[in-house]
Design a protein around this motif. Structure first.
Motif, short mmCIF file in Angstrom:
data_model
loop_
_atom_site.label_atom_id
_atom_site.label_comp_id
_atom_site.label_asym_id
_atom_site.label_seq_id
_atom_site.Cartn_x
_atom_site.Cartn_y
_atom_site.Cartn_z
N GLU A 78 8.35 33.95 85.94
CA GLU A 78 8.21 35.08 84.59
C GLU A 78 7.97 34.81 83.60
O GLU A 78 8.60 34.11 82.94
N ASN A 80 6.27 36.16 79.44
CA ASN A 80 5.93 37.18 78.52
C ASN A 80 4.72 36.85 77.56
O ASN A 80 5.26 36.70 77.00
N PRO A 81 3.76 37.58 78.20
CA PRO A 81 3.70 38.61 79.70
C PRO A 81 3.02 37.71 80.18
O PRO A 81 2.47 36.23 80.08
N HIS A 83 2.62 35.38 84.10
CA HIS A 83 3.69 34.80 84.37
C HIS A 83 3.22 32.88 83.93
O HIS A 83 1.69 32.54 83.82
N ASP A 108 19.19 37.09 78.78
CA ASP A 108 17.95 37.06 78.77
C ASP A 108 17.06 36.11 78.28
O ASP A 108 15.72 36.26 78.71
N ARG A 111 15.43 33.79 83.20
CA ARG A 111 14.28 35.01 83.75
C ARG A 111 13.79 34.32 85.58
O ARG A 111 15.25 33.78 86.21
N LYS A 163 -1.82 33.90 77.11
CA LYS A 163 -0.29 33.03 75.64
C LYS A 163 -0.97 32.25 75.81
O LYS A 163 -1.23 30.88 76.02
N ARG A 190 -2.53 36.15 72.89
CA ARG A 190 -1.21 36.20 72.99
C ARG A 190 -1.01 34.66 72.03
O ARG A 190 -1.08 34.01 72.47
#
Length: 391
Positions: A78, A80-81, A83, A108, A111, A163, A190
């Motif tokens: 996982e 963000n955003p 995978h 948090d 993940r 990203k 990103r």
């Protein structure tokens, strides 16, 4: 890390777990020896898994799908955003200790692992990685056009290509808000900026040190400890900036490797400012072999004169004698044989024979006996008269 070589499970049909083709330079650097691997039920004791990404980046994830994961498996995790793609480096109880070491307090930060990487995931990952070098070169030009005093040392794309992490080096604080906008419009991903130091950059680039081996920061070092010039002073190393600086233009990390041993051994040496008095002369401290415990004294403070090398134990004995008002005959102990203990210097031998080539002397051959030269004994006037008659 070159994940292209880690697609061995698909391209070569290698079995589960880490095979020899999956072992790379960065695996050795971030590798944690799992000494609990043979304990039954170790892998099932926790669902926490350690996953390694490019260079020195690691992450910790929950195996919520109860996948049968082993060291060396390529997984999709996982992010963000989207995978990301990484390699499993540790499972079992030791992961809990690694989390404490990484100081991850928030839940948090941990993940989930989605699945074992599929061929489609690996193809997309390799496509994203192929863009990293071109992105880095172009981003450097963008930062230069914006007049920012910074250097972008590396770019890391996420596994799905959504990203990109830009690693930069800067001496002062940089306002890169405008840079992020331009990079996002240019590459349509990103943007995340991470500042690194000169040592981290050298570890990412790699190279060979003056010792002839690969850089420690590029092979096995994970954490960097500050190095000061005091480490060189304790080891009695000349403070030459060119020799003390590494590939990163900072002090070499290896200066800290043996400094503790030198500090411990230096405690057994006498003070440097103490003058040893004998019946013949006074001796001043000149230099010392700290680990061997040998000290060299000279009768002159500024130059070598009547040099004597003694042990630290003998030096302390002389100091105690001087405090008691006594002066030994010499610095050396009784019965000391100078020639027996003195190491043999190879330069003392006659080695000039290797430099000068021996020229073979030619034997003088006796001259051949020549017939005696006939000379005219008549007077010169008769000879001149004959020349005139001929004319």
């Amino acid at each position: 890390m070159d994940y292209k070589n880690l697609s061995y499970k698909i391209s070569t049909g290698c079995g589960r777990g880490l095979c020899r083709r999956g072992v790379g330079r960065q695996d050795k650097q971030l590798n944690t020896y799992d000494w609990l691997a043979d304990v039954p039920g170790n892998a099932e004791s926790t669902d926490l898994v350690e996953v390694q990404f490019k260079n020195t980046r690691k992450g910790y994830y929950h195996n919520v799908n109860n996948l049968d994961l082993r060291k060396g498996d390529i997984v999709a995790v996982e992010a963000n955003p989207g995978h990301d793609i990484g390699v499993v480096t540790l499972t079992g109880q030791l992961v809990k200790l690694q989390i404490k070491k990484a100081n991850l307090k928030s839940a948090d930060d941990i993940r989930r692992i989605y699945r074992l990487a599929k061929p489609v995931d690996l193809d997309k990952y390799e496509e994203a990685k192929s863009r990293e070098h071109g992105t880095m070169i172009q981003s450097r030009q963008i930062a230069k056009d914006l007049g920012l005093d910074m250097k972008i040392g590396d770019v890391e794309y996420q596994g799905d290509g959504n990203k990109a992490i830009f690693y930069y080096i800067a001496d002062e604080r940089v306002d890169f808000r405008q840079l992020i906008k331009v990079l996002a419009e240019t590459f349509h991903v990103r943007i995340e900026m991470k500042q690194i130091g000169a040592r981290q950059e050298a570890g990412r680039i790699g190279g060979t040190g003056p010792c002839g081996r690969e850089l420690c920061c590029a092979t096995w070092m994970k954490n960097f400890i500050s190095v000061s010039t005091n480490a060189a002073r304790f080891q009695d190393i000349s403070l030459n900036p060119q020799k003390l600086a590494g590939m990163c233009a900072k002090l070499k990390c290896c200066l800290n490797y043996e400094v503790d041993d030198y500090m411990e051994a230096s405690r057994n040496l006498p003070p440097k400012d103490v003058v040893l008095q004998t019946q013949d002369a006074d001796y001043f401290y000149f230099k010392a072999d700290i680990l061997a415990g040998l000290i060299t004294y000279s009768t002159d403070k500024k130059m070598l004169a009547n040099v004597e090398t003694i042990t630290a134990k003998r030096a302390k004995e002389i100091i105690e004698l001087n405090k008691a008002g006594e002066k030994p005959v010499s610095l050396q102990e009784e019965g000391y044989e100078r020639d027996a203990d003195k190491p043999k210097d190879l330069l003392d031998d006659d080695i000039s024979r290797f430099d000068k080539s021996k020229k073979k002397k030619k034997k003088k051959t006796p001259k051949k006996q020549r017939p005696p030269k006939v000379t005219d004994a008549r007077p010169a006037r008769e000879q001149s008269a004959k020349r005139q008659d001929k004319q």
